[in-house]
Design a protein around this motif. Structure first.
Motif, PDB file in Angstrom:
ATOM      1  N   PHE A   1       0.844  -1.196   0.000  1.00  0.00           N
ATOM      2  CA  PHE A   1       0.000   0.000   0.000  1.00  0.00           C
ATOM      3  C   PHE A   1       0.882   1.250   0.000  1.00  0.00           C
ATOM      4  O   PHE A   1       0.624   2.200  -0.734  1.00  0.00           O
ATOM      5  CB  PHE A   1      -0.927   0.000   1.218  1.00  0.00           C
ATOM      6  CG  PHE A   1      -1.882   1.155   1.233  1.00  0.00           C
ATOM      7  CD1 PHE A   1      -3.070   1.095   0.530  1.00  0.00           C
ATOM      8  CD2 PHE A   1      -1.587   2.307   1.945  1.00  0.00           C
ATOM      9  CE1 PHE A   1      -3.951   2.166   0.532  1.00  0.00           C
ATOM     10  CE2 PHE A   1      -2.455   3.384   1.952  1.00  0.00           C
ATOM     11  CZ  PHE A   1      -3.650   3.313   1.243  1.00  0.00           C
TER      12      PHE A   1
ATOM     13  N   PHE B   1       1.040   4.072  -2.772  1.00  0.00           N
ATOM     14  CA  PHE B   1       0.755   5.439  -2.342  1.00  0.00           C
ATOM     15  C   PHE B   1       1.866   6.387  -2.796  1.00  0.00           C
ATOM     16  O   PHE B   1       1.600   7.461  -3.333  1.00  0.00           O
ATOM     17  CB  PHE B   1       0.615   5.467  -0.815  1.00  0.00           C
ATOM     18  CG  PHE B   1       0.233   6.807  -0.260  1.00  0.00           C
ATOM     19  CD1 PHE B   1      -1.091   7.176  -0.200  1.00  0.00           C
ATOM     20  CD2 PHE B   1       1.192   7.676   0.204  1.00  0.00           C
ATOM     21  CE1 PHE B   1      -1.467   8.408   0.312  1.00  0.00           C
ATOM     22  CE2 PHE B   1       0.843   8.909   0.714  1.00  0.00           C
ATOM     23  CZ  PHE B   1      -0.488   9.282   0.766  1.00  0.00           C
TER      24      PHE B   1
ATOM     25  N   GLY C   1       1.524   9.294  -5.581  1.00  0.00           N
ATOM     26  CA  GLY C   1       1.849  10.675  -5.245  1.00  0.00           C
ATOM     27  C   GLY C   1       2.884  11.268  -6.174  1.00  0.00           C
ATOM     28  O   GLY C   1       2.825  12.448  -6.528  1.00  0.00           O
TER      29      GLY C   1
ATOM     30  N   GLY D   1      -3.784   7.003 -10.727  1.00  0.00           N
ATOM     31  CA  GLY D   1      -3.288   6.265  -9.568  1.00  0.00           C
ATOM     32  C   GLY D   1      -3.519   4.778  -9.652  1.00  0.00           C
ATOM     33  O   GLY D   1      -2.683   3.992  -9.238  1.00  0.00           O
TER      34      GLY D   1
ATOM     35  N   GLY E   1      -0.278   2.545  -9.405  1.00  0.00           N
ATOM     36  CA  GLY E   1      -0.255   1.601  -8.288  1.00  0.00           C
ATOM     37  C   GLY E   1      -0.268   0.160  -8.766  1.00  0.00           C
ATOM     38  O   GLY E   1       0.454  -0.694  -8.254  1.00  0.00           O
TER      39      GLY E   1
ATOM     40  N   GLY F   1      -3.503   2.034  -2.958  1.00  0.00           N
ATOM     41  CA  GLY F   1      -2.532   3.013  -2.490  1.00  0.00           C
ATOM     42  C   GLY F   1      -2.250   4.066  -3.543  1.00  0.00           C
ATOM     43  O   GLY F   1      -2.124   5.253  -3.237  1.00  0.00           O
TER      44      GLY F   1
ATOM     45  N   LEU G   1      -5.208   6.532  -3.716  1.00  0.00           N
ATOM     46  CA  LEU G   1      -5.184   7.445  -2.573  1.00  0.00           C
ATOM     47  C   LEU G   1      -4.011   8.424  -2.679  1.00  0.00           C
ATOM     48  O   LEU G   1      -4.154   9.608  -2.359  1.00  0.00           O
ATOM     49  CB  LEU G   1      -5.103   6.652  -1.268  1.00  0.00           C
ATOM     50  CG  LEU G   1      -5.363   7.439   0.001  1.00  0.00           C
ATOM     51  CD1 LEU G   1      -6.761   8.018  -0.003  1.00  0.00           C
ATOM     52  CD2 LEU G   1      -5.169   6.553   1.205  1.00  0.00           C
ATOM     53  N   GLY G   2      -2.866   7.949  -3.151  1.00  0.00           N
ATOM     54  CA  GLY G   2      -1.703   8.816  -3.306  1.00  0.00           C
ATOM     55  C   GLY G   2      -1.944   9.938  -4.303  1.00  0.00           C
ATOM     56  O   GLY G   2      -1.573  11.086  -4.061  1.00  0.00           O
TER      57      GLY G   2
END
Length: 152
Positions: A79, A83, A87, A93, A97, A138, A141-142
């Protein structure tokens, strides 16, 4: 000479060169983001392994009692790698990911196949599919957290 949509050959060539340059920049940032994520995963795994080996060596804890904790730490590492790569990539993402998880899985598979002459069994296959999905989460979300910071 006019091309489609009323563009001249020179305008079309300039447009295609610009698109090619943007794709080249995007692929470089994508591969850099995935590389950061994979490096994070392996560093996290090495540090976790060191900590667990010290716990096993200097305490009365048995390896079987740490099985679920090690699995949870693996999920946290994947994760975190997703992330970080999300980012760094700042867009797509799920793709960044997923690629991070896929590259990690491919490296582990090659190590296992070339080093131990074994394929993944069904249980390992399920684990690695879950690892890829966790890295995707991840990455999503990143990207969302990195773009929220930038827009604020």
């Amino acid at each position: 000479m006019k091309w489609a949509l009323g563009k001249t050959a020179a305008e079309t060539t300039a447009f295609l060169a610009k698109v090619k340059e943007e794709c080249n920049i995007e692929s470089k940032s994508l591969s850099t983001a995935v590389l950061y994520g994979v490096i994070f995963i392996f560093v996290f795994a090495a540090l976790s392994s060191l900590i667990f080996s010290l716990i096993l060596r200097f305490s009365s804890v048995q390896e079987a009692s740490l099985q679920y904790i090690v699995t949870a730490m693996s999920f946290i590492g994947l994760f975190g790698g997703g992330f970080l790569s999300g980012g760094k990539g700042k867009q797509k993402g799920w793709l960044i990911g997923g690629l991070t998880g896929l590259v990690y899985t491919l490296i582990v598979f090659l190590f296992q196949y070339l080093g131990y002459d074994r394929f993944f069994d069904v249980q390992q296959l399920i684990y690695y599919i879950c690892y890829i999905l966790i890295a995707m989460m991840g990455g999503i979300l990143g990207v969302n957290l990195s773009t929220n910071k930038r827009s604020s």
